[in-house]
Design an enzyme around this catalytic site. Structure first.
Site, PDB file in Angstrom:
ATOM      1  N   ALA A 147       0.855  -1.186   0.000  1.00 40.88           N
ATOM      2  CA  ALA A 147       0.000   0.000   0.000  1.00 40.88           C
ATOM      3  C   ALA A 147       0.894   1.241   0.000  1.00 40.88           C
ATOM      4  O   ALA A 147       1.718   1.419   0.895  1.00 40.88           O
ATOM      5  CB  ALA A 147      -0.901   0.008   1.229  1.00 40.88           C
ATOM      6  N   LYS A 148       0.703   2.085  -0.995  1.00 39.36           N
ATOM      7  CA  LYS A 148       1.470   3.330  -1.062  1.00 39.36           C
ATOM      8  C   LYS A 148       0.709   4.366  -0.247  1.00 39.36           C
ATOM      9  O   LYS A 148      -0.083   5.161  -0.778  1.00 39.36           O
ATOM     10  CB  LYS A 148       1.651   3.764  -2.518  1.00 39.36           C
ATOM     11  CG  LYS A 148       2.690   4.864  -2.735  1.00 39.36           C
ATOM     12  CD  LYS A 148       2.904   5.095  -4.220  1.00 39.36           C
ATOM     13  CE  LYS A 148       3.808   6.290  -4.493  1.00 39.36           C
ATOM     14  NZ  LYS A 148       5.196   6.053  -4.081  1.00 39.36           N
ATOM     15  N   ALA A 149       0.933   4.305   1.066  1.00 36.61           N
ATOM     16  CA  ALA A 149       0.175   5.117   2.009  1.00 36.61           C
ATOM     17  C   ALA A 149       0.976   6.335   2.439  1.00 36.61           C
ATOM     18  O   ALA A 149       2.210   6.328   2.429  1.00 36.61           O
ATOM     19  CB  ALA A 149      -0.200   4.274   3.225  1.00 36.61           C
TER      20      ALA A 149
ATOM     21  N   TYR B 186       5.398   7.405   4.997  1.00 37.25           N
ATOM     22  CA  TYR B 186       6.445   8.226   4.398  1.00 37.25           C
ATOM     23  C   TYR B 186       7.207   9.053   5.428  1.00 37.25           C
ATOM     24  O   TYR B 186       8.256   9.622   5.114  1.00 37.25           O
ATOM     25  CB  TYR B 186       5.872   9.113   3.292  1.00 37.25           C
ATOM     26  CG  TYR B 186       5.932   8.431   1.939  1.00 37.25           C
ATOM     27  CD1 TYR B 186       7.051   8.552   1.125  1.00 37.25           C
ATOM     28  CD2 TYR B 186       4.885   7.640   1.499  1.00 37.25           C
ATOM     29  CE1 TYR B 186       7.126   7.903  -0.097  1.00 37.25           C
ATOM     30  CE2 TYR B 186       4.951   6.986   0.282  1.00 37.25           C
ATOM     31  CZ  TYR B 186       6.067   7.120  -0.508  1.00 37.25           C
ATOM     32  OH  TYR B 186       6.144   6.466  -1.727  1.00 37.25           O
TER      33      TYR B 186
END
Length: 305
Positions: free
Chosen positions: A155-157, A161
């Site tokens: 999941a590119k959440a 980051y």
């Protein structure tokens, strides 16, 4: 690097002036990182601007949202049409795109169920954010990549980051270009916002998602190009010493492209930009600019109205 403003941003179904794309200070995602994002690029081609692998980026956005149980109010087809309309409205020939779906204003606290989902798409002319013309200087970060059982790396959440931001700040404060993050078990994960590759004995290797590495679309592009060039490819765990001993090391990412690595932890690599790195970089540039007909299906043209 300051963001150069464009004319409009697509926000919850409409094109709005850049400065009017605003959210409330009690937006859920601002407090708890409850959002998913995509970074995509538009490249100039002989037939005009084109979005690279737009369908793949939007499919990953949809998967990321489902993994975090964020309900997208738009289909991938609707978001694709909105993306093309935005780029045309801003008159870009080449640009960076940021798709963002996040839980907005409506409730506070960790219960995610009562906040509505907002979606935005922004485009701006953003050059490569890493130095070009020389290989990168990397350092191994003291921060470890988030455990795959803490937050799913597929999941590119937005929230995870923070891990990348801390690692990048540590590296640049120490005079390096980028940080290499290790997985919790000590194997190689990825850089702060790029996948990492090694070349040794003509074999191309890159870490798997189980090491906390995002399944990058540029990474997949490089692997596809390599296979089509007849290069042996392996997706498998790597040790930091595998990078020290490599013939070539390079990174890949939407914002970076394909960039060679000159050193890691002050250990100089033997070849700088090696032969395979240069070959894959050239193949990548040909693909994104529509110069290789085999990969034109990756391009979504933008036609001005």
């Amino acid at each position: 690097m300051a963001i150069p403003e464009s004319s409009v941003i697509w926000f919850d179904g409409a094109l709005v002036p850049w400065q009017e794309a605003r959210v409330h200070v009690l937006t859920h995602a601002l407090h708890y990182g409850t959002g998913v994002l995509e970074g995509t690029r538009v490249f100039g081609t002989a037939d005009g601007p084109a979005v690279f692998r737009l369908a793949d980026h939007l499919a990953r956005l949809d998967r990321s949202a489902r993994m975090l149980r964020i309900e997208l109010p738009y289909t991938c087809q609707e978001l694709a049409a909105a993306t093309v309309a935005l780029v045309a409205a801003n008159g870009h020939r080449e640009c960076y795109l940021r798709h963002l779906a996040f839980l907005g204003y409506g409730s506070m606290g960790l219960d995610m169920r009562h906040s509505p989902t907002s979606v935005s798409i922004a485009s701006w002319e953003w050059p490569a954010h890493l130095p070009t013309g020389r290989g990168l200087r990397l350092t191994t970060s003291s921060w470890r990549r988030t455990d795959p059982n803490s937050v799913p790396p597929a999941a590119k959440a937005t929230g995870p980051y923070l891990n990348s931001a801390l690692a990048r700040r540590e590296a640049t404060d120490a005079g390096y270009d980028e940080a290499l993050l290790l997985a919790p078990d000590g194997t190689v994960g990825e850089c702060s916002s790029e996948n990492v590759f090694t070349v040794r004995g003509g074999v191309l290797r890159t870490p798997p998602a189980s090491a906390g590495a995002l399944e990058g679309i540029t990474q997949d592009t490089v692997l596809t190009l390599a296979r089509d060039l007849g290069v042996e490819v392996r997706v498998e765990p790597l040790l930091r010493s595998d990078l020290y001993a490599a013939d070539e090391v390079f990174i890949s990412g939407t914002a970076a492209g394909v960039v060679p690595v000159a050193s890691l932890d002050d250990r100089e690599l033997p070849s700088g930009e090696g032969e395979l790195t240069a070959l894959l970089g050239k193949a990548y540039r040909a693909a994104v600019h529509g110069e290789d007909v085999r990969y034109r299906h990756w391009l979504t043209p933008v036609h001005s109205s």
